[in-house]
Scaffold this motif. Sequence first.
Motif, PDB file in Angstrom:
ATOM      1  N   LEU A   1       0.923  -1.392   0.031  1.00 30.59           N
ATOM      2  CA  LEU A   1      -0.036   0.150  -0.166  1.00 30.59           C
ATOM      3  C   LEU A   1       0.714   1.153   0.031  1.00 30.59           C
ATOM      4  N   GLU A   2       0.576   2.306  -0.826  1.00 31.03           N
ATOM      5  CA  GLU A   2       1.344   3.541  -0.843  1.00 31.03           C
ATOM      6  C   GLU A   2       0.309   4.564  -0.672  1.00 31.03           C
ATOM      7  N   VAL A   3       0.564   5.436   0.247  1.00 31.80           N
ATOM      8  CA  VAL A   3      -0.323   6.653   0.498  1.00 31.80           C
ATOM      9  C   VAL A   3       0.476   7.899   0.396  1.00 31.80           C
ATOM     10  N   TRP A   4       0.168   8.717  -0.385  1.00 33.52           N
ATOM     11  CA  TRP A   4       0.752  10.009  -0.301  1.00 33.52           C
ATOM     12  C   TRP A   4      -0.029  11.233  -0.278  1.00 33.52           C
ATOM     13  N   GLU A   5       0.322  12.196   0.563  1.00 32.85           N
ATOM     14  CA  GLU A   5      -0.529  13.370   0.883  1.00 32.85           C
ATOM     15  C   GLU A   5      -1.778  13.130   0.906  1.00 32.85           C
ATOM     16  N   LEU A   6      -2.310  12.308   1.327  1.00 30.37           N
ATOM     17  CA  LEU A   6      -3.824  11.762   1.454  1.00 30.37           C
ATOM     18  C   LEU A   6      -4.613  13.105   2.423  1.00 30.37           C
ATOM     19  N   ARG A   7      -5.561  13.509   1.626  1.00 31.63           N
ATOM     20  CA  ARG A   7      -6.448  14.581   2.625  1.00 31.63           C
ATOM     21  C   ARG A   7      -7.830  14.054   2.419  1.00 31.63           C
ATOM     22  N   GLY A   8      -8.597  14.717   3.394  1.00 32.72           N
ATOM     23  CA  GLY A   8     -10.163  14.318   3.419  1.00 32.72           C
ATOM     24  C   GLY A   8     -10.815  14.371   4.632  1.00 32.72           C
ATOM     25  N   GLY A   9     -12.024  14.320   4.504  1.00 32.67           N
ATOM     26  CA  GLY A   9     -12.838  14.447   5.928  1.00 32.67           C
ATOM     27  C   GLY A   9     -14.275  14.412   5.389  1.00 32.67           C
ATOM     28  N   TYR A  10     -15.086  15.122   6.028  1.00 32.54           N
ATOM     29  CA  TYR A  10     -16.616  15.330   5.934  1.00 32.54           C
ATOM     30  C   TYR A  10     -16.972  16.461   5.303  1.00 32.54           C
TER      31      TYR A  10
ATOM     32  N   ARG B   1       4.398  -2.383   3.813  1.00 32.77           N
ATOM     33  CA  ARG B   1       5.113  -3.553   3.119  1.00 32.77           C
ATOM     34  C   ARG B   1       4.252  -4.776   3.279  1.00 32.77           C
ATOM     35  N   VAL B   2       4.673  -5.875   2.434  1.00 32.85           N
ATOM     36  CA  VAL B   2       4.198  -7.195   2.636  1.00 32.85           C
ATOM     37  C   VAL B   2       4.579  -7.541   3.995  1.00 32.85           C
ATOM     38  N   GLY B   3       3.456  -8.110   4.741  1.00 35.40           N
ATOM     39  CA  GLY B   3       3.743  -9.000   6.057  1.00 35.40           C
ATOM     40  C   GLY B   3       4.093  -7.832   7.022  1.00 35.40           C
ATOM     41  N   GLU B   4       3.981  -6.523   7.151  1.00 34.75           N
ATOM     42  CA  GLU B   4       4.037  -5.699   7.892  1.00 34.75           C
ATOM     43  C   GLU B   4       2.659  -5.409   8.710  1.00 34.75           C
ATOM     44  N   VAL B   5       2.784  -5.093  10.182  1.00 36.27           N
ATOM     45  CA  VAL B   5       1.774  -4.509  11.026  1.00 36.27           C
ATOM     46  C   VAL B   5       2.259  -3.212  11.335  1.00 36.27           C
TER      47      VAL B   5
ATOM     48  N   LEU C   1      -3.408   7.470  -3.619  1.00 38.94           N
ATOM     49  CA  LEU C   1      -3.802   5.679  -2.798  1.00 38.94           C
ATOM     50  C   LEU C   1      -3.584   4.635  -3.411  1.00 38.94           C
ATOM     51  N   ARG C   2      -2.452   3.889  -3.692  1.00 37.83           N
ATOM     52  CA  ARG C   2      -2.352   2.756  -4.537  1.00 37.83           C
ATOM     53  C   ARG C   2      -2.097   1.668  -3.623  1.00 37.83           C
ATOM     54  N   PHE C   3      -2.701   0.237  -4.134  1.00 36.55           N
ATOM     55  CA  PHE C   3      -2.719  -0.895  -3.603  1.00 36.55           C
ATOM     56  C   PHE C   3      -2.302  -1.851  -4.399  1.00 36.55           C
ATOM     57  N   ASN C   4      -1.270  -2.771  -4.196  1.00 38.02           N
ATOM     58  CA  ASN C   4      -0.830  -3.648  -5.251  1.00 38.02           C
ATOM     59  C   ASN C   4      -0.446  -3.149  -6.460  1.00 38.02           C
ATOM     60  N   GLY C   5      -0.255  -1.814  -6.721  1.00 42.41           N
ATOM     61  CA  GLY C   5      -0.001  -1.133  -8.037  1.00 42.41           C
ATOM     62  C   GLY C   5      -1.333  -0.477  -8.417  1.00 42.41           C
ATOM     63  N   GLN C   6      -2.171  -0.731  -8.029  1.00 41.76           N
ATOM     64  CA  GLN C   6      -3.656  -0.286  -8.553  1.00 41.76           C
ATOM     65  C   GLN C   6      -4.123   1.104  -7.867  1.00 41.76           C
ATOM     66  N   ASP C   7      -4.575   1.993  -8.580  1.00 39.07           N
ATOM     67  CA  ASP C   7      -5.120   3.280  -8.156  1.00 39.07           C
ATOM     68  C   ASP C   7      -6.450   3.006  -7.331  1.00 39.07           C
ATOM     69  N   LEU C   8      -6.344   3.166  -5.778  1.00 40.16           N
ATOM     70  CA  LEU C   8      -7.630   2.918  -5.442  1.00 40.16           C
ATOM     71  C   LEU C   8      -8.634   4.013  -5.116  1.00 40.16           C
ATOM     72  N   LEU C   9      -8.059   5.105  -5.582  1.00 40.37           N
ATOM     73  CA  LEU C   9      -8.996   6.083  -5.743  1.00 40.37           C
ATOM     74  C   LEU C   9     -10.108   6.021  -6.764  1.00 40.37           C
ATOM     75  N   LEU C  10      -9.776   5.007  -7.539  1.00 37.71           N
ATOM     76  CA  LEU C  10     -10.837   4.663  -8.628  1.00 37.71           C
ATOM     77  C   LEU C  10     -11.719   3.594  -8.520  1.00 37.71           C
ATOM     78  N   VAL C  11     -11.552   2.919  -7.057  1.00 36.20           N
ATOM     79  CA  VAL C  11     -12.320   1.900  -6.802  1.00 36.20           C
ATOM     80  C   VAL C  11     -13.284   2.050  -5.503  1.00 36.20           C
ATOM     81  N   PRO C  12     -14.660   1.717  -5.715  1.00 35.12           N
ATOM     82  CA  PRO C  12     -15.361   2.113  -4.435  1.00 35.12           C
ATOM     83  C   PRO C  12     -15.268   1.071  -3.578  1.00 35.12           C
ATOM     84  N   GLN C  13     -15.830   1.245  -2.221  1.00 35.02           N
ATOM     85  CA  GLN C  13     -15.643   0.425  -1.399  1.00 35.02           C
ATOM     86  C   GLN C  13     -16.142  -0.922  -1.455  1.00 35.02           C
TER      87      GLN C  13
END
Length: 231
Positions: A6-15, A29-33, A62-74
């Motif tokens: 998972l890669e998070v860069w300058e994430l902003r947001g709220g309500y 990283r993979v296998g990290e807590v 926001l990228r997960f496993n190389g994929q842009d998560l911002l385009l993926v609904p919950q």
Amino acid sequence: MGTDLLEVWELRGGYGDITVIEGFSASLRVGEVVFITGRNGTGKSTLVKLIAGQLTPSGGQLRFNGQDLLLVPQHKRLSLGIGYAPQEAVVFDGLSVEENLTLHYDNRELSRYDALFDAFPRLPERLKQNAGTLSGGEKKILSFCRAMAEDTKLVILDEPTEGVQPENIAHMAHAIDHARSLGRSLIVVEQNLSLVEQTADRAFLLDNGRCIYTADANQNLRSDIAQRLKL
């Protein structure tokens, strides 16, 4: 470990117009807590809601496993390998414990929960019981087990120990360690510094929507965080 999941860069947001997270950056990283900790109201739950897709970021990447998560609904993130146990509304009160555990599977087998049932024996004893009649701590255990049993690469847990008895927190720590040994990654929002001390590879301390301190696991991690929380 070593590969970024998972890669998070300058994430902003709220309500709405209220920005809570002011620019959070990190990699997992993979296998990290990784633990997110801090005082109440500092943005911890908001941060993981942004990562899990419950809230829509107003900026950042926001990228997960190389994929842009911002385009993926919950609702599609589980199929990508992201599990999420929220802080509130953790179970479906109107359904039985068994239904809560099996509702999202085509196969309603309970064998996937065998190890967790061994750790939390009160849960299998209450399979037919309405989940809404459980105590707050029992609901947290139910939510924890559901998320941990899913076939996911990343598990996001928001305040999993809230209202949970110490002996069951120890079982949660063991389950987290076991998941890490299988190469799964976890993001855990938690104020229980004992759990942080036992299981964290890294910890991030949030204040006013920003990360003010980060540290790798070490023998002084708990005291370092506790000291900074007093500042």
